[in-house]
Design an enzyme around this catalytic site. Structure first.
Site, PDB file in Angstrom:
ATOM      1  N   CYS A 170     -72.564  50.742  95.149  1.00 30.95           N
ATOM      2  CA  CYS A 170     -73.893  51.120  94.676  1.00 30.95           C
ATOM      3  C   CYS A 170     -74.791  49.927  94.347  1.00 30.95           C
ATOM      4  O   CYS A 170     -75.258  49.251  95.238  1.00 30.95           O
ATOM      5  CB  CYS A 170     -73.758  52.089  93.494  1.00 30.95           C
TER       6      CYS A 170
ATOM      7  N   LYS B 163     -66.340  46.879  90.977  1.00 32.65           N
ATOM      8  CA  LYS B 163     -67.798  46.675  91.043  1.00 32.65           C
ATOM      9  C   LYS B 163     -68.234  45.464  90.215  1.00 32.65           C
ATOM     10  O   LYS B 163     -67.967  45.388  89.015  1.00 32.65           O
ATOM     11  CB  LYS B 163     -68.499  47.943  90.542  1.00 32.65           C
TER      12      LYS B 163
ATOM     13  N   GLU C 183     -69.389  56.831  94.985  1.00 31.06           N
ATOM     14  CA  GLU C 183     -68.892  56.142  93.782  1.00 31.06           C
ATOM     15  C   GLU C 183     -68.418  57.207  92.772  1.00 31.06           C
ATOM     16  O   GLU C 183     -69.008  58.284  92.701  1.00 31.06           O
ATOM     17  CB  GLU C 183     -70.083  55.345  93.209  1.00 31.06           C
TER      18      GLU C 183
HETATM   19  C1  ACM Z   1     -75.476  52.658  90.389  1.00 30.66           C
HETATM   20  O1  ACM Z   1     -75.062  51.505  90.570  1.00 30.66           O
HETATM   21  N1  ACM Z   1     -74.643  53.670  90.281  1.00 30.66           N
HETATM   22  C2  ACM Z   1     -76.908  52.937  90.309  1.00 30.66           C
END
Ligand code: ACM
Length: 273
Positions: free
Chosen positions: A147, A109, A38
């Site tokens: 993530c 995200k 990420e």
């Molecule tokens: C995250 O979502 N970078 C912990």
């Protein structure tokens, strides 16, 4: 099909150094799908909105997606990587899947973690599954999540319900639980997962975030095929048969997707409304 992760420690706001660091590790790699962390060009723990704005890029057209397209073409592989996406006034914590012919798909995200909530706009594109080359003459269905999405089983399940064979999971993990959770996500959805995490530390106003490395490839039985170290750069690649994700029968009676009972998965409140 050769699939894997590239684990490293991006330098904060130093896009050039991060692109060079990845470039230096890619030469002569034999791989069909490679997942990067990420926010791989920028680092994670932004000191201000201005810092984030400085590194956010339009997708496509920014220098990170241009580099990813070059790498995908020269490796003849699909690359998945996370980066900050500028779209007008909004900035998303996005991931792209880039194919050797330049085809590019974007995921934004959905579940933002910690101070990301103050910096990024939550994703608005759902969870995409894209068809990519899976090795010689085969294609596979590749799902994207980023993530903290791991914490919400609905993310992986939404990808599985669209027929994903493999989930690519660029990450900057700080909580310790994800490497134990991803085998469960793989098993309950009967698919492969590739988590590419970063390692290292970032500091802001006296608070330090430690990223836990431990990138991981899991198979549809929940077996960990490859797991990275906590604290060093690493490329992990394994050979998989992605068609193993397609037969979701456990025995003559049970199929993990067909046995779902969505009509039973409602709360009394939902039934009333
Ligand atoms: C995250 O979502 N970078 C912990």
């Amino acid at each position: 099909m050769q699939v894997g992760y590239l684990q490293f420690s991006p330098s904060y706001l130093d896009v050039d150094a991060n692109l060079q660091a990845v470039d230096a590790r890619l030469s002569s790699l034999e791989v069909d799908l490679l997942v990067l962390p990420e926010l791989f060009t920028s680092g994670y723990f932004f000191h201000s909105q201005e810092d984030l704005t400085q590194v956010a890029e339009p997708i496509p057209g920014g220098r990170s997606t241009t580099a990813l397209r070059d790498w995908a073409s020269s490796l003849n592989a699909t690359l998945v990587a996370g980066l900050a996406e500028q779209d007008g006034p909004r900035i998303f914590n996005s991931a792209v899947a880039v194919q050797p012919d330049g085809t590019l798909d974007t995921y934004r995200k959905v579940h933002l973690y910690y101070e990301e909530k103050a910096l990024f706009t939550p994703g608005d594109l759902g969870f995409p599954v894209v068809e990519v080359r899976g090795g010689a003459k085969t294609s596979v269905r590749l799902g994207l999540m980023v993530c903290f999405d791991w914490y919400f089983p609905e993310s992986a399940r939404t990808l599985a319900l669209q027929g994903a064979d493999i989930i690519a999971h660029p990450s900057n993990l700080v909580l310790p639980h994800c490497p134990d959770a991803m085998p469960v996500r793989a098993r309950e959805n009967h698919l492969f997962t590739v988590t590419a995490n970063r390692h290292g530390e970032e500091e802001k106003d006296g608070e330090t975030l430690t990223f836990i490395g431990t990138s991981e490839v899991c198979d549809p039985t929940g077996t960990i095929l490859k797991r990275g170290a906590r604290d060093c750069d690493e490329i992990g690649i394994v050979n998989i048969d992605p068609t193993k994700a397609r037969d979701r029968r456990l025995n003559a009676y049970n199929d993990v997707m067909e046995d779902r009972r969505p009509d039973m998965y409602t709360t009394p409140e939902e039934e009333v409304s």
